[in-house]
Scaffold this motif. Structure first.
Motif, PDB file in Angstrom:
ATOM      1  N   LYS A 111       0.831  -1.211   0.000  1.00  0.00           N
ATOM      2  CA  LYS A 111       0.000   0.000   0.000  1.00  0.00           C
ATOM      3  C   LYS A 111       0.862   1.256   0.000  1.00  0.00           C
ATOM      4  O   LYS A 111       0.522   2.254  -0.647  1.00  0.00           O
ATOM      5  CB  LYS A 111      -0.963  -0.026   1.183  1.00  0.00           C
ATOM      6  N   ASN A 112       1.985   1.227   0.707  1.00  0.00           N
ATOM      7  CA  ASN A 112       2.901   2.372   0.689  1.00  0.00           C
ATOM      8  C   ASN A 112       3.463   2.587  -0.715  1.00  0.00           C
ATOM      9  O   ASN A 112       3.549   3.721  -1.204  1.00  0.00           O
ATOM     10  CB  ASN A 112       4.048   2.150   1.675  1.00  0.00           C
ATOM     11  N   THR A 113       3.844   1.482  -1.355  1.00  0.00           N
ATOM     12  CA  THR A 113       4.391   1.563  -2.709  1.00  0.00           C
ATOM     13  C   THR A 113       3.351   2.089  -3.678  1.00  0.00           C
ATOM     14  O   THR A 113       3.629   2.970  -4.511  1.00  0.00           O
ATOM     15  CB  THR A 113       4.879   0.177  -3.172  1.00  0.00           C
ATOM     16  N   TRP A 114       2.142   1.552  -3.591  1.00  0.00           N
ATOM     17  CA  TRP A 114       1.081   1.968  -4.508  1.00  0.00           C
ATOM     18  C   TRP A 114       0.716   3.435  -4.306  1.00  0.00           C
ATOM     19  O   TRP A 114       0.570   4.187  -5.274  1.00  0.00           O
ATOM     20  CB  TRP A 114      -0.146   1.084  -4.306  1.00  0.00           C
ATOM     21  N   SER A 115       0.560   3.846  -3.053  1.00  0.00           N
ATOM     22  CA  SER A 115       0.187   5.239  -2.771  1.00  0.00           C
ATOM     23  C   SER A 115       1.258   6.201  -3.268  1.00  0.00           C
ATOM     24  O   SER A 115       0.944   7.253  -3.842  1.00  0.00           O
ATOM     25  CB  SER A 115      -0.032   5.431  -1.271  1.00  0.00           C
ATOM     26  N   ALA A 116       2.515   5.841  -3.065  1.00  0.00           N
ATOM     27  CA  ALA A 116       3.608   6.704  -3.512  1.00  0.00           C
ATOM     28  C   ALA A 116       3.638   6.829  -5.028  1.00  0.00           C
ATOM     29  O   ALA A 116       4.103   7.837  -5.565  1.00  0.00           O
ATOM     30  CB  ALA A 116       4.942   6.150  -3.011  1.00  0.00           C
ATOM     31  N   ALA A 117       3.121   5.804  -5.719  1.00  0.00           N
ATOM     32  CA  ALA A 117       3.112   5.820  -7.183  1.00  0.00           C
ATOM     33  C   ALA A 117       1.863   6.480  -7.754  1.00  0.00           C
ATOM     34  O   ALA A 117       1.722   6.579  -8.975  1.00  0.00           O
ATOM     35  CB  ALA A 117       3.228   4.394  -7.711  1.00  0.00           C
ATOM     36  N   GLY A 118       0.940   6.914  -6.888  1.00  0.00           N
ATOM     37  CA  GLY A 118      -0.241   7.627  -7.376  1.00  0.00           C
ATOM     38  C   GLY A 118      -1.506   6.809  -7.415  1.00  0.00           C
ATOM     39  O   GLY A 118      -2.407   7.095  -8.217  1.00  0.00           O
ATOM     40  N   VAL A 119      -1.619   5.796  -6.553  1.00  0.00           N
ATOM     41  CA  VAL A 119      -2.826   4.974  -6.489  1.00  0.00           C
ATOM     42  C   VAL A 119      -3.648   5.393  -5.270  1.00  0.00           C
ATOM     43  O   VAL A 119      -3.121   5.463  -4.151  1.00  0.00           O
ATOM     44  CB  VAL A 119      -2.482   3.470  -6.390  1.00  0.00           C
ATOM     45  N   ALA A 120      -4.927   5.656  -5.477  1.00  0.00           N
ATOM     46  CA  ALA A 120      -5.840   5.950  -4.371  1.00  0.00           C
ATOM     47  C   ALA A 120      -6.361   4.619  -3.831  1.00  0.00           C
ATOM     48  O   ALA A 120      -7.306   4.045  -4.374  1.00  0.00           O
ATOM     49  CB  ALA A 120      -6.979   6.842  -4.832  1.00  0.00           C
ATOM     50  N   VAL A 121      -5.736   4.140  -2.786  1.00  0.00           N
ATOM     51  CA  VAL A 121      -6.009   2.799  -2.255  1.00  0.00           C
ATOM     52  C   VAL A 121      -7.116   2.865  -1.214  1.00  0.00           C
ATOM     53  O   VAL A 121      -7.087   3.704  -0.305  1.00  0.00           O
ATOM     54  CB  VAL A 121      -4.739   2.194  -1.618  1.00  0.00           C
ATOM     55  N   ALA A 122      -8.089   1.962  -1.327  1.00  0.00           N
ATOM     56  CA  ALA A 122      -9.134   1.838  -0.316  1.00  0.00           C
ATOM     57  C   ALA A 122      -8.745   0.726   0.647  1.00  0.00           C
ATOM     58  O   ALA A 122      -8.262  -0.332   0.236  1.00  0.00           O
ATOM     59  CB  ALA A 122     -10.477   1.528  -0.957  1.00  0.00           C
TER      60      ALA A 122
END
Length: 282
Positions: free
Chosen positions: A228-239
């Motif tokens: 989730k940290n990786t995805w958020s840093a790459a611009g993903v709005a994670v639920a």
């Protein structure tokens, strides 16, 4: 063969007039399903109208007015979405676009490329025409598991697009009294409803999205804190599901993380609101 005498023959057909494929707007759900039908077939319980379900979820999360376009059925599926976007571009005040997809409409990154380019082009056209808007995008549950969400977000790399994840959410179907899996484009519709209901300076970060029973076990297992940290840093709005069982957006980021003025969706929307105020005053 031949039909015996006095055989009863029943002929059925589906009919839609030209207005069905135009841009329609609704402020109540009952009027919408009178045109597009209920989301689930009342006899079988099978999802029959993704557009109706997306609109229902947007209304449940706070949207007041929804503009809808049904796909024409003419040309490739990607072309149909492009044509639907074009129909909405001249509508003033429409500031959020969400494409709703059938679960297996987009299979993998190869299929996704044309959808990404056409969605970005649509938002760029709106901005160039002085009618700026943002877009929220999610893929169906049938999308390939081998493609990570950070890769998709980086393919967009645009401040006007929020890419939501996961692609598999749980939804309670009251017709069959079962919980079914639906895709990420419905999460996008929910996020659009949240944004539409709040002032532009309130983004999606830590905002609750309703209508869902949660996320699938597979999606939960893949959503480690590191991922989730990786995805958020790459611009993903994670639920994610928080400690009290609410489904919330971890960070309402856009897919362009190059600067704070581009990666925070609420800031982009504030800039648009200021531009529109100046434009109206002039």
């Amino acid at each position: 063969g031949s039909l015996p005498v006095n055989t009863t023959i029943t002929v059925t057909y589906n009919y839609a007039n030209a207005n069905y494929f135009a841009v329609n707007n609704y402020s109540d759900y009952a009027s919408l399903i009178a045109v597009y039908g209920t989301p689930f077939n009342p006899t079988t319980g099978v999802l029959q109208s993704p557009l109706s379900l997306g609109a229902q979820i947007a209304f449940e999360n706070g949207a007041n007015t929804i503009y809808t376009v049904a796909l024409s059925g003419l040309g490739s599926l990607s072309d149909q979405y492009r044509d639907a976007y074009t129909l909405t571009e001249s509508i003033p005040g429409l500031d959020i676009s969400v494409p709703v997809f059938a679960e297996s409409a987009i299979a993998d990154n190869t299929d996704l490329a044309s959808y990404i380019s056409r969605f970005v082009a649509h938002l760029q056209n709106c901005e160039a025409d002085g009618n700026p808007r943002t877009g929220i995008f999610g893929v169906g549950s049938g999308f390939s598991d081998s493609v990570t969400p950070d890769t998709i977000a980086q393919s967009f790399n645009y401040k006007r697009v929020a890419f939501v994840w996961p692609k598999e959410l749980l939804y309670y179907n009251n017709l069959t009294n079962t919980t079914v899996t639906i895709g990420g484009s419905y999460l996008a519709a929910a996020c659009a409803g949240v944004l539409a209901n709040n002032p532009v300076n309130q983004g999606l970060t830590r905002r609750q999205v309703r209508s869902f029973s949660g996320i699938t076990l597979k999606a939960a297992q893949a959503s480690s804190v590191t991922n989730k940290n990786t995805w958020s840093a790459a611009g993903v709005a994670v639920a994610e599901v928080n400690r009290i069982g609410q489904l919330v957006i971890r960070h309402g980021t856009t897919t362009d993380t190059s600067s704070v003025t581009k990666r925070e969706l609420s800031i982009v929307r504030c800039q648009d609101a200021l531009f529109e105020l100046v434009q109206q005053a002039l």
